[in-house]
Design a protein around this motif. Structure first.
Motif, mmCIF file in Angstrom:
data_model
loop_
_atom_site.group_PDB
_atom_site.id
_atom_site.type_symbol
_atom_site.label_atom_id
_atom_site.label_comp_id
_atom_site.label_asym_id
_atom_site.label_seq_id
_atom_site.Cartn_x
_atom_site.Cartn_y
_atom_site.Cartn_z
ATOM 1 N N GLY A 96 -12.934 -8.527 0.488
ATOM 2 C CA GLY A 96 -13.001 -7.663 1.653
ATOM 3 C C GLY A 96 -11.950 -6.571 1.661
ATOM 4 N N LEU A 97 -11.003 -6.643 0.752
ATOM 5 C CA LEU A 97 -9.951 -5.631 0.642
ATOM 6 C C LEU A 97 -10.152 -4.875 -0.677
ATOM 7 C CD1 LEU A 97 -7.035 -7.908 1.852
ATOM 8 C CD2 LEU A 97 -8.177 -6.115 3.168
ATOM 9 N N ASP A 98 -11.204 -4.087 -0.719
ATOM 10 C CA ASP A 98 -11.625 -3.451 -1.966
ATOM 11 C C ASP A 98 -10.553 -2.579 -2.594
ATOM 12 O OD1 ASP A 98 -14.047 -4.713 -1.759
ATOM 13 O OD2 ASP A 98 -15.145 -2.951 -1.048
ATOM 14 N N HIS A 99 -9.797 -1.871 -1.790
ATOM 15 C CA HIS A 99 -8.764 -0.975 -2.324
ATOM 16 C C HIS A 99 -7.753 -1.774 -3.159
ATOM 17 C CE1 HIS A 99 -6.418 2.664 -2.562
ATOM 18 N NE2 HIS A 99 -5.359 2.060 -2.052
ATOM 19 N N VAL A 100 -7.327 -2.906 -2.650
ATOM 20 C CA VAL A 100 -6.360 -3.742 -3.359
ATOM 21 C C VAL A 100 -7.021 -4.388 -4.564
ATOM 22 C CG1 VAL A 100 -4.854 -5.765 -3.182
ATOM 23 C CG2 VAL A 100 -4.975 -4.121 -1.297
ATOM 24 N N ARG A 101 -8.240 -4.870 -4.402
ATOM 25 C CA ARG A 101 -8.949 -5.493 -5.526
ATOM 26 C C ARG A 101 -9.129 -4.512 -6.671
ATOM 27 N NH1 ARG A 101 -13.885 -9.357 -4.329
ATOM 28 N NH2 ARG A 101 -13.095 -10.224 -6.265
ATOM 29 N N GLU A 102 -9.522 -3.288 -6.357
ATOM 30 C CA GLU A 102 -9.715 -2.277 -7.398
ATOM 31 C C GLU A 102 -8.413 -2.000 -8.135
ATOM 32 O OE1 GLU A 102 -11.542 1.108 -5.506
ATOM 33 O OE2 GLU A 102 -13.155 -0.151 -4.705
ATOM 34 N N ALA A 103 -7.319 -1.920 -7.402
ATOM 35 C CA ALA A 103 -6.010 -1.690 -8.023
ATOM 36 C C ALA A 103 -5.629 -2.870 -8.913
ATOM 37 C CB ALA A 103 -4.950 -1.467 -6.950
ATOM 38 N N MET A 104 -5.848 -4.083 -8.428
ATOM 39 C CA MET A 104 -5.530 -5.271 -9.221
ATOM 40 C C MET A 104 -6.330 -5.282 -10.521
ATOM 41 S SD MET A 104 -5.268 -8.245 -6.328
ATOM 42 C CE MET A 104 -4.728 -9.536 -7.470
ATOM 43 N N HIS A 105 -7.607 -4.968 -10.433
ATOM 44 C CA HIS A 105 -8.457 -4.981 -11.631
ATOM 45 C C HIS A 105 -7.990 -3.947 -12.640
ATOM 46 C CE1 HIS A 105 -11.853 -6.670 -8.880
ATOM 47 N NE2 HIS A 105 -10.900 -7.545 -9.113
ATOM 48 N N ALA A 106 -7.655 -2.751 -12.162
ATOM 49 C CA ALA A 106 -7.203 -1.693 -13.067
ATOM 50 C C ALA A 106 -5.893 -2.072 -13.747
ATOM 51 C CB ALA A 106 -7.062 -0.373 -12.308
ATOM 52 N N VAL A 107 -4.970 -2.631 -12.983
ATOM 53 C CA VAL A 107 -3.686 -3.056 -13.545
ATOM 54 C C VAL A 107 -3.903 -4.160 -14.571
ATOM 55 C CG1 VAL A 107 -1.516 -4.259 -12.998
ATOM 56 C CG2 VAL A 107 -2.265 -2.306 -11.605
ATOM 57 N N PHE A 108 -4.706 -5.140 -14.215
ATOM 58 C CA PHE A 108 -4.978 -6.245 -15.137
ATOM 59 C C PHE A 108 -5.627 -5.725 -16.419
ATOM 60 C CE2 PHE A 108 -7.689 -9.608 -16.830
ATOM 61 C CZ PHE A 108 -6.764 -10.630 -16.996
ATOM 62 N N LEU A 109 -6.647 -4.882 -16.274
ATOM 63 C CA LEU A 109 -7.325 -4.340 -17.454
ATOM 64 C C LEU A 109 -6.370 -3.540 -18.329
ATOM 65 C CD1 LEU A 109 -10.754 -3.329 -15.932
ATOM 66 C CD2 LEU A 109 -10.374 -5.001 -17.761
ATOM 67 N N PHE A 110 -5.508 -2.746 -17.722
ATOM 68 C CA PHE A 110 -4.545 -1.960 -18.493
ATOM 69 C C PHE A 110 -3.735 -2.867 -19.413
ATOM 70 C CE2 PHE A 110 -0.308 -0.176 -19.064
ATOM 71 C CZ PHE A 110 -0.600 1.088 -19.549
ATOM 72 N N HIS A 111 -3.190 -3.940 -18.863
ATOM 73 C CA HIS A 111 -2.341 -4.837 -19.646
ATOM 74 C C HIS A 111 -3.155 -5.741 -20.576
ATOM 75 C CE1 HIS A 111 1.421 -3.634 -17.815
ATOM 76 N NE2 HIS A 111 0.788 -3.611 -16.655
#
Length: 180
Positions: A96-111
């Motif tokens: 339900g907190l898409d903005h945070v989820r999207e950021a988490m996914h991008a950070v995780f994918l980067f690393h």
């Protein structure tokens, strides 16, 4: 015989692997069996189990870092195998907190990509660009995913609540901008 690849989850008779010390032996054992059956390393895709972080349970705090380290370790011993994972599992506690989820996914994918992740199951329509994430949010996500500091989960949860209080309507307006 048919030229197919296989996807292998990091599970064994004892259950799901959640750390490097379990993921690596499970995957190398499976790879050995598959090689005996005639599979080439590049025909094997390991799903190393992306698991939820910031759940409020201390034992989950290292799941993100552990996945990334397991990817790096497996690529070191079997560089031609492919690595995958269901990325949205990582942020399950932020539904339900898409903005945070999207950021988490991008950070995780980067690393994770840097460590050897070849592919991931993602919602491409909800994927932020790592370099465009607000620096404070990016740092908070990295603290959680990489388990860099005590209290990181609580900090990200507070940040998520503050972002939510700023109004989901802003996010909806951003998503509707393309219509103009």
């Amino acid at each position: 015989r048919y030229g197919a690849a296989v996807v292998v989850m990091a599970f064994d008779e004892e259950g799901q692997a959640v750390d490097v010390d379990r993921r690596l032996p499970i995957c190398t054992r499976a790879l050995s069996i598959l090689r005996e059956l005639g599979f080439r390393d590049e025909e094997v895709i390991f799903d190393l189990n992306v698991l939820a972080v910031a759940t409020g349970m201390d034992e989950h705090d290292d799941y993100g870092r552990s996945f990334i380290e397991a990817a790096r370790a497996l690529k070191a011993v079997a560089p031609k195998v492919l690595l995958s994972g269901g990325i949205s599992n990582l942020s399950f506690s932020f539904r339900g907190l898409d903005h945070v989820r999207e950021a988490m996914h991008a950070v995780f994918l980067f690393h994770a990509i840097e460590a050897g992740l070849d592919m991931g199951i993602v919602n491409a329509g909800q994927l932020a660009v790592y370099s465009e994430i607000e620096p404070g949010l990016r740092e908070a996500c990295e603290d959680v995913i990489l388990n860099r500091r005590a209290g990181a989960s609580e900090r990200l949860i507070k940040m998520a609540e503050d972002l939510k209080d700023l109004g989901g309507s802003t996010r909806e307006a951003e998503r509707a901008l393309w219509r103009d």
